[in-house]
Scaffold this motif. Structure first.
Motif, PDB file in Angstrom:
ATOM      1  N   ALA A 391       0.829  -1.206   0.000  1.00  0.00           N
ATOM      2  CA  ALA A 391       0.000   0.000   0.000  1.00  0.00           C
ATOM      3  C   ALA A 391       0.864   1.257   0.000  1.00  0.00           C
ATOM      4  O   ALA A 391       0.513   2.263  -0.618  1.00  0.00           O
ATOM      5  CB  ALA A 391      -0.920  -0.016   1.217  1.00  0.00           C
ATOM      6  N   ARG A 394       2.539   1.759  -3.464  1.00  0.00           N
ATOM      7  CA  ARG A 394       1.620   2.291  -4.463  1.00  0.00           C
ATOM      8  C   ARG A 394       1.587   3.812  -4.423  1.00  0.00           C
ATOM      9  O   ARG A 394       1.300   4.466  -5.424  1.00  0.00           O
ATOM     10  CB  ARG A 394       0.206   1.748  -4.239  1.00  0.00           C
ATOM     11  CG  ARG A 394       0.014   0.312  -4.653  1.00  0.00           C
ATOM     12  CD  ARG A 394      -1.441  -0.103  -4.589  1.00  0.00           C
ATOM     13  NE  ARG A 394      -2.275   0.693  -5.489  1.00  0.00           N
ATOM     14  CZ  ARG A 394      -3.552   0.434  -5.735  1.00  0.00           C
ATOM     15  NH1 ARG A 394      -4.142  -0.583  -5.138  1.00  0.00           N
ATOM     16  NH2 ARG A 394      -4.245   1.182  -6.570  1.00  0.00           N
ATOM     17  N   HIS A 424       0.583  -5.579  -8.413  1.00  0.00           N
ATOM     18  CA  HIS A 424      -0.415  -5.266  -7.379  1.00  0.00           C
ATOM     19  C   HIS A 424      -1.763  -5.919  -7.662  1.00  0.00           C
ATOM     20  O   HIS A 424      -2.731  -5.660  -6.931  1.00  0.00           O
ATOM     21  CB  HIS A 424      -0.569  -3.749  -7.266  1.00  0.00           C
ATOM     22  CG  HIS A 424       0.602  -3.070  -6.624  1.00  0.00           C
ATOM     23  ND1 HIS A 424       0.666  -2.797  -5.285  1.00  0.00           N
ATOM     24  CD2 HIS A 424       1.777  -2.640  -7.153  1.00  0.00           C
ATOM     25  CE1 HIS A 424       1.824  -2.210  -5.010  1.00  0.00           C
ATOM     26  NE2 HIS A 424       2.512  -2.095  -6.127  1.00  0.00           N
TER      27      HIS A 424
END
Length: 606
Positions: A391, A394, A424
């Motif tokens: 996360a 990203r 992802h």
């Protein structure tokens, strides 16, 4: 006695007139004469010209700049003069290159070996690849001198030491015993200049001699070349795409495009009244300090949480030594650095190589361990720098300096752009391909190019592909680490315009890392100046560039080449002695810098 009186300035006798005429004729005769030069490469379809019908002259003590974008034929021209074209694929197919009475295109290799270094010398762009890593500096210099003059080893080493002293290298006796990797980039370039000028050549070719150097080191190298030219009378061919360097160094300029000479003129005429559209476009693309209108007031701090926040970040690298391999020294790469980056903001880090800019970038993406706290969005990065969650990854993406090294040459560009989506687990194969095509369109490339390989694109296009890949995950922050420093000025201008357009469209924030102050001035909102791992000045672009307070910031700005031949640079004090070292024994370190607010958020080290 009559001739001595004449040369010393006494009244000339009548029979001295022929001598004066001969001297004037020798002075006017060109050192190098290139006539109708054509360099061609062998292809399946036949010979293809890389340089076509190029002609120019070079006189003693003159600096001729050859400017143009990558692929224009600049470096190919220099290799042809040096007789270093890669046979048999590339060769001179027409024209002549005359050095005095010698036609270099017809000279055999044995003769060219005597010409190179003795009569024509060359300084290459990357000194590390031009120096032998397993030989000391003194050995390499002495070897170059003895290759042309039958001198005893002791005398050759004395000449080598004198050459290092002439280029004002600190502690020349010590440098004689060091290896290339022990010197900084600027020091290695000085060694290359010493090697080139040790035999007092008639012509010196400098091929992008300052492109990879910091702005202050670049200033020192250019000043050094100018001084040595004045002392030795050497003619210089300066090959560069930096028009600021051209304006400061050149007497005449040749502008090349696609192997052909587009324009040739004295430097002032070319800058103030260029006749060709290509030359005008090239000059218009050059970033200029102060060209961007100064903001009336610094940008207000954002009310929302920033996309990234660094609080008292420290990065140190241990140096082990001794029989037990214990840590005896630490490299203090980053020391107590704190700043925020707001959403939609371009925050620039500037400074010389080794100041800690790239280390901060690696710490933000979790590639190096750190002390202190780094927060990206809602995530606090682990101090170990290894287990950053997906996360977090990203939210932050990087665009590197060399796009070719950042792209897998065996993968198609569509797969390269879609790879972050695949990692992802986002979308189907069809969705990812459609997204890659859309990203290509956004960065100004055609979706029809999606199945091509990286080598089929130019340098600027490859950098656009890297930007498209960085945008694939819709990050909050993109770190651009020297992302335009290797690009030609026109390509650089297009990439910078693209970054600003994408920022307005998507609200992405940039951490822009560069040593090019003019580029930073053209794109940044806020600027932090780093020196030896610490921030010494920080504020809005208008504050830092319009009212620099710290001496180091002032020195950086004053060293920027100005693309105007009429500009008069103020004399500056040249650096002497050894450079400050970020390596300290365990338990000690540099003195911590304290920033003081001098008004409206403009922070300066005290």
């Amino acid at each position: 006695m009559q001739e001595v009186a004449t040369r010393s300035g006494a009244a000339a006798a009548p029979d001295a007139a022929p001598d004066a005429a001969l001297d004037a004729a020798a002075e006017a005769a060109p050192v190098l004469l290139v006539a109708g030069l054509t360099v061609s490469v062998r292809t399946e379809a036949g010979l293809k010209p890389l340089v076509e019908n190029l002609s120019f002259t070079l006189r003693r003590g003159e600096t001729l700049a050859i400017a143009g974008e990558s692929g224009s034929g600049k470096s190919m021209t220099s290799l042809a003069i040096m007789g270093l074209l890669p046979p048999p694929a590339v060769r001179v197919t027409a024209g002549s290159i005359r050095l005095g009475q010698t036609d270099l295109t017809a000279a055999p290799e044995a003769q060219m070996r005597h010409v190179r270094g003795d009569r024509i010398a060359m300084i290459f762009q990357e000194p590390m690849t031009s120096l032998n890593p397993v030989l000391t500096i003194g050995t390499q210099l002495a070897e170059a001198i003895r290759a042309h003059e039958p001198l005893p080893r002791a005398e050759a080493r004395r000449r080598a030491l004198a050459a290092l002293t002439a280029v004002r290298l600190s502690q020349p006796e010590r440098r004689m015993h060091q290896y290339p990797h022990e010197l900084s980039g600027g020091m290695r370039q000085r060694v290359m200049i010493a090697m080139a000028l040790a035999l007092r050549p008639e012509v010196l070719i400098a091929d992008e001699p300052t492109t990879a150097l910091d702005v202050t080191v670049q200033r020192e190298v250019l000043d050094l070349l100018r001084d040595l030219q004045r002392d030795l009378g050497t003619a210089i061919i300066l090959i560069t795409h930096d028009m600021g360097v051209v304006a400061e160094m050149a007497d005449r300029v040749i502008v090349m495009k696609s192997g052909r000479m587009v324009e040739q003129a004295p430097v002032r005429q070319l800058f103030h009244a260029p006749t060709e559209p290509y030359t005008r476009d090239l000059l218009a693309a050059v970033p200029r300090m102060g060209a961007r209108a100064a903001a009336a007031a610094p940008a207000p701090l954002p009310a929302a949480e920033p996309v990234a926040r660094l609080s008292d970040v420290v990065v140190r690298f241990p140096v082990r030594g001794g029989l037990l391999g214990r840590t005896t020294l630490n490299v203090h790469a980053v020391e107590h650095v704190s700043f925020d980056i707001a959403r939609g903001e371009t925050f620039a880090l500037v400074g010389e190589s080794g100041c800690g800019k790239s280390t901060i970038a690696r710490a933000i993406v979790g590639l190096v361990p750190h002390q202190g706290q780094i927060t990206v969005g809602d995530h606090v990065l682990s101090a170990h720098g290894r287990d950053a969650p997906k996360a977090l990854r990203r939210k932050v993406q990087m665009v590197f300096q060399d796009p070719m090294a950042a792209l897998d040459p065996r993968m198609r560009v569509g797969d390269l752009i879609a790879e972050p989506l695949l990692i992802h687990g986002i979308g189907t194969a069809a969705d990812r391909r459609a997204e890659a095509a859309d990203l290509l369109r956004r960065v100004g490339l055609s979706p029809d190019q999606i199945d091509r390989y990286p080598h089929e694109f130019s340098g600027g296009q490859r950098q656009r592909i890297c930007i498209a890949r960085a945008l694939a995950l819709k990050p909050d922050l993109i770190i651009a680490d020297e992302s335009v420093s290797a690009l030609d000025v026109s390509v650089q201008a297009r990439v910078l315009a693209l970054l600003q357009e994408l920022q307005q469209e998507m609200g992405v924030a940039y951490l822009f890392i560069s040593h090019d102050m003019a580029v930073v001035d053209s794109i940044s909102d806020r600027v932090a100046v780093m020196y030896l791992g610490q921030i010494v000045e920080m504020g809005s672009r208008a504050q830092v560039f319009g009212d620099p307070r710290h001496p180091y910031t002032q020195r950086l700005i004053e060293a920027v080449p100005v693309p105007d031949p009429a500009h008069q640079r103020r004399p500056s004090v040249r650096m002497t002695g050894d450079l400050p070292n970020p390596v300290h024994p365990v338990g000690s370190g540099p003195e911590r810098v304290i920033l003081r607010d001098v008004g409206a958020g403009h922070l300066v080290a005290i």
